[in-house]
Design a protein around this motif. Structure first.
Motif, PDB file in Angstrom:
ATOM      1  N   ALA A 164      13.975  14.381 -21.059  1.00 28.68           N
ATOM      2  CA  ALA A 164      14.210  15.222 -20.019  1.00 28.68           C
ATOM      3  C   ALA A 164      13.553  16.679 -20.244  1.00 28.68           C
ATOM      4  N   ASP A 165      13.568  17.027 -21.193  1.00 30.15           N
ATOM      5  CA  ASP A 165      12.883  18.689 -21.544  1.00 30.15           C
ATOM      6  C   ASP A 165      11.476  18.391 -21.438  1.00 30.15           C
ATOM      7  N   ARG A 166      10.943  17.295 -22.158  1.00 27.49           N
ATOM      8  CA  ARG A 166       9.426  16.966 -21.972  1.00 27.49           C
ATOM      9  C   ARG A 166       8.906  16.807 -20.782  1.00 27.49           C
ATOM     10  N   ARG A 167       9.627  16.180 -19.941  1.00 25.97           N
ATOM     11  CA  ARG A 167       9.269  15.922 -18.642  1.00 25.97           C
ATOM     12  C   ARG A 167       9.268  17.162 -17.863  1.00 25.97           C
ATOM     13  N   ASP A 168      10.424  18.125 -17.954  1.00 27.56           N
ATOM     14  CA  ASP A 168      10.427  19.096 -17.270  1.00 27.56           C
ATOM     15  C   ASP A 168       9.597  20.286 -17.575  1.00 27.56           C
ATOM     16  N   ALA A 169       8.865  20.122 -18.780  1.00 21.42           N
ATOM     17  CA  ALA A 169       7.735  21.089 -19.221  1.00 21.42           C
ATOM     18  C   ALA A 169       6.539  20.716 -18.459  1.00 21.42           C
ATOM     19  N   LEU A 170       6.216  19.405 -17.805  1.00 22.63           N
ATOM     20  CA  LEU A 170       5.268  19.201 -17.203  1.00 22.63           C
ATOM     21  C   LEU A 170       5.012  19.384 -15.782  1.00 22.63           C
ATOM     22  N   THR A 171       3.718  19.806 -15.397  1.00 25.24           N
ATOM     23  CA  THR A 171       3.556  19.814 -13.750  1.00 25.24           C
ATOM     24  C   THR A 171       3.180  18.496 -12.988  1.00 25.24           C
ATOM     25  N   ILE A 172       4.155  17.974 -12.616  1.00 22.40           N
ATOM     26  CA  ILE A 172       3.870  16.769 -11.944  1.00 22.40           C
ATOM     27  C   ILE A 172       3.250  17.008 -10.418  1.00 22.40           C
ATOM     28  N   ASN A 173       2.281  16.642 -10.055  1.00 24.94           N
ATOM     29  CA  ASN A 173       1.963  16.986  -8.484  1.00 24.94           C
ATOM     30  C   ASN A 173       1.626  15.923  -7.755  1.00 24.94           C
ATOM     31  N   PRO A 174       1.885  15.948  -6.649  1.00 25.41           N
ATOM     32  CA  PRO A 174       1.343  15.079  -5.547  1.00 25.41           C
ATOM     33  C   PRO A 174      -0.117  14.595  -5.422  1.00 25.41           C
ATOM     34  N   LEU A 175      -0.576  13.557  -5.146  1.00 28.04           N
ATOM     35  CA  LEU A 175      -1.724  13.077  -4.964  1.00 28.04           C
ATOM     36  C   LEU A 175      -2.238  13.650  -3.529  1.00 28.04           C
ATOM     37  N   THR A 176      -3.394  13.932  -3.525  1.00 26.44           N
ATOM     38  CA  THR A 176      -4.178  14.325  -2.465  1.00 26.44           C
ATOM     39  C   THR A 176      -4.193  12.991  -1.480  1.00 26.44           C
ATOM     40  N   GLN A 177      -4.061  13.370  -0.056  1.00 29.20           N
ATOM     41  CA  GLN A 177      -4.503  12.184   0.955  1.00 29.20           C
ATOM     42  C   GLN A 177      -5.587  11.354   0.604  1.00 29.20           C
ATOM     43  N   THR A 178      -6.902  12.069   0.227  1.00 30.58           N
ATOM     44  CA  THR A 178      -7.876  11.437  -0.234  1.00 30.58           C
ATOM     45  C   THR A 178      -7.737  10.402  -1.336  1.00 30.58           C
ATOM     46  N   ASP A 179      -6.991  11.074  -2.548  1.00 28.71           N
ATOM     47  CA  ASP A 179      -6.798  10.294  -3.726  1.00 28.71           C
ATOM     48  C   ASP A 179      -5.751   9.001  -3.412  1.00 28.71           C
ATOM     49  N   ARG A 180      -4.900   9.404  -2.653  1.00 26.85           N
ATOM     50  CA  ARG A 180      -3.930   8.095  -2.319  1.00 26.85           C
ATOM     51  C   ARG A 180      -4.430   7.104  -1.433  1.00 26.85           C
ATOM     52  N   ALA A 181      -5.457   7.353  -0.647  1.00 32.12           N
ATOM     53  CA  ALA A 181      -6.113   6.143   0.005  1.00 32.12           C
ATOM     54  C   ALA A 181      -7.026   5.769  -0.915  1.00 32.12           C
ATOM     55  N   THR A 182      -7.546   6.132  -1.898  1.00 30.26           N
ATOM     56  CA  THR A 182      -8.637   5.772  -2.855  1.00 30.26           C
ATOM     57  C   THR A 182      -7.720   4.638  -3.669  1.00 30.26           C
ATOM     58  N   TYR A 183      -6.906   5.287  -4.265  1.00 34.48           N
ATOM     59  CA  TYR A 183      -5.752   4.237  -5.174  1.00 34.48           C
ATOM     60  C   TYR A 183      -5.391   3.308  -4.332  1.00 34.48           C
ATOM     61  N   THR A 184      -4.817   3.335  -3.087  1.00 37.98           N
ATOM     62  CA  THR A 184      -4.201   2.313  -2.175  1.00 37.98           C
ATOM     63  C   THR A 184      -5.388   1.213  -2.230  1.00 37.98           C
ATOM     64  N   ALA A 185      -6.655   1.630  -1.755  1.00 37.73           N
ATOM     65  CA  ALA A 185      -7.636   0.687  -1.557  1.00 37.73           C
ATOM     66  C   ALA A 185      -7.725  -0.160  -2.802  1.00 37.73           C
ATOM     67  N   ARG A 186      -7.928   0.657  -4.148  1.00 39.85           N
ATOM     68  CA  ARG A 186      -8.254  -0.129  -5.196  1.00 39.85           C
ATOM     69  C   ARG A 186      -7.081  -1.120  -5.626  1.00 39.85           C
ATOM     70  N   TRP A 187      -5.787  -0.804  -5.176  1.00 36.02           N
ATOM     71  CA  TRP A 187      -4.729  -1.811  -5.468  1.00 36.02           C
ATOM     72  C   TRP A 187      -4.882  -2.942  -4.537  1.00 36.02           C
ATOM     73  N   GLU A 188      -5.227  -2.867  -3.336  1.00 33.76           N
ATOM     74  CA  GLU A 188      -5.570  -3.834  -2.601  1.00 33.76           C
ATOM     75  C   GLU A 188      -6.549  -4.867  -2.918  1.00 33.76           C
ATOM     76  N   THR A 189      -7.734  -4.115  -3.808  1.00 32.27           N
ATOM     77  CA  THR A 189      -8.620  -5.014  -4.224  1.00 32.27           C
ATOM     78  C   THR A 189      -8.139  -5.937  -5.426  1.00 32.27           C
ATOM     79  N   LEU A 190      -7.140  -5.317  -6.254  1.00 31.18           N
ATOM     80  CA  LEU A 190      -6.520  -5.958  -7.173  1.00 31.18           C
ATOM     81  C   LEU A 190      -5.769  -7.216  -6.666  1.00 31.18           C
TER      82      LEU A 190
END
Length: 218
Positions: free
Chosen positions: A62-88
């Motif tokens: 938990a301490d290692r995780r809380d030391a990180l900055t976990i950011n949301p994906l941008t809409q562009t990145d989300r769309a790109t990754y989703t398209a790649r998943w659909e290809t898979l």
């Protein structure tokens, strides 16, 4: 003599109060770990000889995780990754082993894009367990199946298709969580927000995802 008796009584009362407070703090920390790690708490507990060492490991994760900055994906990145998943998913029909291996790699790529560090699979799974404990067991099982040696009946990748299908579905569950949720910025409060209503989202695909080939999902 009476004064000495009162002093001893006060000392005893303070000692009892301190013990109660310490027990309360311990129980509160334990409850917090159980809420945060869910089924992972029981898994880690089963791997250790005593509860104290198990909880120490979970606090370190938990301490290692809380030391990180976990950011949301941008809409562009989300769309790109989703398209790649659909290809898979389409590729799975012709080459289940290759598609499943690429799904494993894509999940790792999305984790890095959000701020999880590159590292061993064990490290990635541990950090993921602090945010998404209900899918990490499936993630481990999928990775185990993906990296298993072929069954000896032919070339590499000639593994049981149904096992690969199950692994692919588990990767999709992790992928959905990583692509479809918004995390906080490295604080425990942020990671708590990332976990809000997680169970309700557990089996709900991210926008644009179709069912895995051959699987009918609600």
């Amino acid at each position: 003599m009476l004064t000495v008796g009162w002093i001893l009584l006060v000392i005893c009362a303070v000692a009892v109060l301190a013990s109660v407070m310490l027990l309360g703090q311990r129980d509160s920390r334990r409850a917090g770990l159980q809420r945060r790690f869910g089924p992972e708490y029981d898994r880690v507990l089963a791997e250790h000889a005593d509860r104290r060492s198990a909880e120490r490991q979970l606090r370190q994760i938990a301490d290692r995780r809380d030391a990180l900055t976990i950011n949301p994906l941008t809409q562009t990145d989300r769309a790109t990754y989703t398209a790649r998943w659909e290809t898979l998913q389409t590729r799975f029909v012709d080459d289940p082993a290759e598609a499943t291996s690429l799904a494993d790699a894509l999940v790792g790529e999305v984790m890095r894009a959000r701020g999880y560090p590159a590292g061993s699979f064990t490290e990635r799974a541990e950090l993921l367990s602090a945010d998404h404990p209900r899918v990490v067991a499936g993630y481990r099982e999928a990775h185990k199946q993906t990296t298993a040696k072929p069954d000896g009946k032919g070339a590499a990748g000639r593994r049981d298709t149904e096992s690969l299908r199950a692994a692919f579905v588990r990767y999709r569950e992790v992928f959905n969580q990583l692509v479809g949720v918004t995390a906080g910025a490295g604080s425990h409060a942020g990671s708590t927000g990332d976990r809000t209503n997680r169970q309700d989202r557990q089996d709900r695909p991210a926008a644009g995802l179709a069912a895995t080939p051959g699987q009918q999902e609600a």
